[in-house]
Design an enzyme around this catalytic site. Sequence first.
Site, PDB file in Angstrom:
ATOM      1  N   ASP A  49       0.854  -1.186   0.000  1.00 11.84           N
ATOM      2  CA  ASP A  49       0.000   0.000   0.000  1.00 11.84           C
ATOM      3  C   ASP A  49       0.893   1.239   0.000  1.00 11.84           C
ATOM      4  O   ASP A  49       2.112   1.127   0.029  1.00 11.84           O
ATOM      5  CB  ASP A  49      -0.971  -0.016   1.198  1.00 11.84           C
ATOM      6  CG  ASP A  49      -2.281   0.673   0.855  1.00 11.84           C
ATOM      7  OD1 ASP A  49      -2.244   1.863   0.465  1.00 11.84           O
ATOM      8  OD2 ASP A  49      -3.352   0.034   0.964  1.00 11.84           O
ATOM      9  N   HIS A 105      -2.813   2.968  -4.702  1.00 12.44           N
ATOM     10  CA  HIS A 105      -2.198   2.562  -3.425  1.00 12.44           C
ATOM     11  C   HIS A 105      -0.796   1.995  -3.646  1.00 12.44           C
ATOM     12  O   HIS A 105      -0.417   0.974  -3.067  1.00 12.44           O
ATOM     13  CB  HIS A 105      -3.088   1.543  -2.702  1.00 12.44           C
ATOM     14  CG  HIS A 105      -4.351   2.158  -2.152  1.00 12.44           C
ATOM     15  ND1 HIS A 105      -4.378   2.919  -1.010  1.00 12.44           N
ATOM     16  CD2 HIS A 105      -5.630   2.140  -2.615  1.00 12.44           C
ATOM     17  CE1 HIS A 105      -5.613   3.338  -0.774  1.00 12.44           C
ATOM     18  NE2 HIS A 105      -6.394   2.892  -1.746  1.00 12.44           N
ATOM     19  N   ASP A 134      -8.783  -0.824  -6.149  1.00 13.90           N
ATOM     20  CA  ASP A 134      -9.613   0.210  -5.524  1.00 13.90           C
ATOM     21  C   ASP A 134      -8.923   1.578  -5.607  1.00 13.90           C
ATOM     22  O   ASP A 134      -7.714   1.668  -5.757  1.00 13.90           O
ATOM     23  CB  ASP A 134      -9.870  -0.149  -4.049  1.00 13.90           C
ATOM     24  CG  ASP A 134      -8.563  -0.250  -3.256  1.00 13.90           C
ATOM     25  OD1 ASP A 134      -7.601  -0.833  -3.787  1.00 13.90           O
ATOM     26  OD2 ASP A 134      -8.506   0.264  -2.130  1.00 13.90           O
ATOM     27  N   GLU A 135      -9.720   2.613  -5.493  1.00 17.71           N
ATOM     28  CA  GLU A 135      -9.252   3.988  -5.289  1.00 17.71           C
ATOM     29  C   GLU A 135      -8.019   4.376  -6.106  1.00 17.71           C
ATOM     30  O   GLU A 135      -6.980   4.723  -5.535  1.00 17.71           O
ATOM     31  CB  GLU A 135      -8.972   4.189  -3.784  1.00 17.71           C
ATOM     32  CG  GLU A 135     -10.222   4.002  -2.943  1.00 17.71           C
ATOM     33  CD  GLU A 135      -9.986   4.131  -1.439  1.00 17.71           C
ATOM     34  OE1 GLU A 135     -10.943   4.485  -0.728  1.00 17.71           O
ATOM     35  OE2 GLU A 135      -8.872   3.870  -0.958  1.00 17.71           O
ATOM     36  N   TYR A 154     -16.472  -4.290   8.131  1.00 17.05           N
ATOM     37  CA  TYR A 154     -15.178  -3.640   8.332  1.00 17.05           C
ATOM     38  C   TYR A 154     -14.807  -3.540   9.816  1.00 17.05           C
ATOM     39  O   TYR A 154     -15.396  -2.782  10.573  1.00 17.05           O
ATOM     40  CB  TYR A 154     -15.174  -2.255   7.672  1.00 17.05           C
ATOM     41  CG  TYR A 154     -14.647  -2.278   6.247  1.00 17.05           C
ATOM     42  CD1 TYR A 154     -14.798  -3.411   5.455  1.00 17.05           C
ATOM     43  CD2 TYR A 154     -13.979  -1.180   5.702  1.00 17.05           C
ATOM     44  CE1 TYR A 154     -14.304  -3.440   4.152  1.00 17.05           C
ATOM     45  CE2 TYR A 154     -13.486  -1.207   4.399  1.00 17.05           C
ATOM     46  CZ  TYR A 154     -13.649  -2.341   3.639  1.00 17.05           C
ATOM     47  OH  TYR A 154     -13.159  -2.366   2.353  1.00 17.05           O
ATOM     48  N   ASP A 205     -12.181  -2.310  11.130  1.00 15.76           N
ATOM     49  CA  ASP A 205     -11.481  -1.088  11.567  1.00 15.76           C
ATOM     50  C   ASP A 205     -12.482  -0.046  12.039  1.00 15.76           C
ATOM     51  O   ASP A 205     -12.106   0.899  12.724  1.00 15.76           O
ATOM     52  CB  ASP A 205     -10.611  -0.522  10.440  1.00 15.76           C
ATOM     53  CG  ASP A 205     -11.395  -0.311   9.158  1.00 15.76           C
ATOM     54  OD1 ASP A 205     -12.095  -1.257   8.734  1.00 15.76           O
ATOM     55  OD2 ASP A 205     -11.323   0.788   8.580  1.00 15.76           O
ATOM     56  N   TRP A 234      -8.527  -3.076   8.389  1.00 15.80           N
ATOM     57  CA  TRP A 234      -7.562  -2.053   7.946  1.00 15.80           C
ATOM     58  C   TRP A 234      -6.930  -1.445   9.177  1.00 15.80           C
ATOM     59  O   TRP A 234      -7.584  -1.334  10.225  1.00 15.80           O
ATOM     60  CB  TRP A 234      -8.290  -0.997   7.106  1.00 15.80           C
ATOM     61  CG  TRP A 234      -8.950  -1.568   5.898  1.00 15.80           C
ATOM     62  CD1 TRP A 234     -10.280  -1.841   5.737  1.00 15.80           C
ATOM     63  CD2 TRP A 234      -8.313  -1.965   4.677  1.00 15.80           C
ATOM     64  NE1 TRP A 234     -10.502  -2.385   4.497  1.00 15.80           N
ATOM     65  CE2 TRP A 234      -9.311  -2.468   3.824  1.00 15.80           C
ATOM     66  CE3 TRP A 234      -6.988  -1.947   4.219  1.00 15.80           C
ATOM     67  CZ2 TRP A 234      -9.045  -2.949   2.548  1.00 15.80           C
ATOM     68  CZ3 TRP A 234      -6.729  -2.419   2.941  1.00 15.80           C
ATOM     69  CH2 TRP A 234      -7.744  -2.908   2.119  1.00 15.80           C
TER      70      TRP A 234
END
Length: 506
Positions: free
Chosen positions: A152, A215, A278-279, A374, A376, A411
């Site tokens: 990442d 990432h 992703d992203e 999730y 986190d 995460w």
Amino acid sequence: MKIIPKPENITMLEGNFTFSNSTQIVGLDEFLSNDLRKFVDLKNGEKNSCVFTVAQIDEDYRIEIGENIYVVANSNEGIFHAVQTIKLLILEYYKNEYSYIPCCIIDDNYKYEYRGFMLDVCRHFYSISTIKKIIDAISLFKMNKLHLHLSDDQGFRIQLNRFPLLTDIGSIRKGTRGDGKPVSGFYTQSDIVDLVKYAKERYIEIIPEIDLPGHTSALIASYPDLHCKGKEIEVEEYFGIKENVVCAGKESTYQFLEDVLGEIAKLFPSKCIHVGGDEAPKTQWMECDDCKETIKKNGLKTYMGLQSYFTNRIIKYLKSIGKTPIVWNEAYHDGELDKAATIQFWADGRKAQNVKRALKEGYKLIYSNNKYCYLDHPYSILPIKNSFKAINEMNSLMQFGNVFGIETPLWTEWINGEDKLLKMAFPRTLAIAELGWSIAPGDYNDFKDRIDNGLDALFVLDIASASEKQANPNIVSSFFGILKFYAKMIDKELPRTIRNFKNIKK
Ligand SMILES: [Zn+2]
């Protein structure tokens, strides 16, 4: 009986079976036999036996507890699952160093093939011993996949012989959000070999993830040629969405990534490799001649199309080496994604429509909607009772196609240290384990009646879980917990994340 995940059927019979140190265990290898006998301290007692057999049956395993215990399972993996069930029973009925298990017949089978847990070791690094604890716990509750997020913006965490700078440079960052305290760490190849073996003994498949094309600041910091303009950057110390992604136009990028994935593939026997998706903001690609040229040459319409082209090339390589790709749901766009990909659904809202379409088109789906899965998210945002609500959405998605299973991602942007990590993971992971396994899971109240035995089992594994009460905070503490969580995200890099977010769908 307080078994998590809830077995398909239990028929109670008269009497008890006394499990003691004198119980003869037949049909198990030494590892499983010790695991069963030593889960709690037992004294010598009456002579009886617990016999395990593999045979063709149309369920995963069947346990008959009478004067003796007879277990029949469909496979060695089914035997392993039966052992986990018996361990939980031994613990539940343990008294004065004997366990008086009520006679019964348990028939059990699993609902989903894929029952996973994900750990992000990039934002904060976790040792092999912490990961082994997680493997102990998730395998006890019959999960079978551990997805390791290894690359990442904030760190690259695995030693590759061909690319030493990925760890010499990519595994170290100067600090976290300006605190000036360096964070570093990576797994050597021998660490991975050891971990894979440990996981395999417990029927856990480790799925590595190299997140691409976004990432990737740690990759680019190590090898700047991966950037469209060869920009020299540092491993990121702030969180959020970063504009530095690998160039999708240069042939050298594809060669590099194939070499990276080829080495990863040799280390992990898993059929699957996760390649993120992703992203990924398109900011750099829009200013890159190589990226523009690739769009033109391949008749692509948008930069999202370029991402699909990029992902499909990575997928083509993975297929050529016999691996199955998994991607996050953003990588699915306009029906352009290679059908070989399994899609991991994490983002809800409008994207859920896309997910239905992907299912209808025949893609396999791993369910990880952040709203329910999730880990986190603090308990104030995701109390354990809400994790159970995932079942409604999963059932409705099953009408559209192949829901392969469920995974609960952890995460670690805001989680530093094993104690906190395990408190965030447990007991919520037990709820996800139940949804993944149980053909007829209980509702939350039914689960709540069984959770104390689950927490005791975690304690045996040296895991201090959050309590059931902490996992369902009251309204007042939830309110402050939510405020605190979102306030933490406000920092000097937030405008950059917002800007980059707008450039994802270009
Ligand atoms: Zn480029």
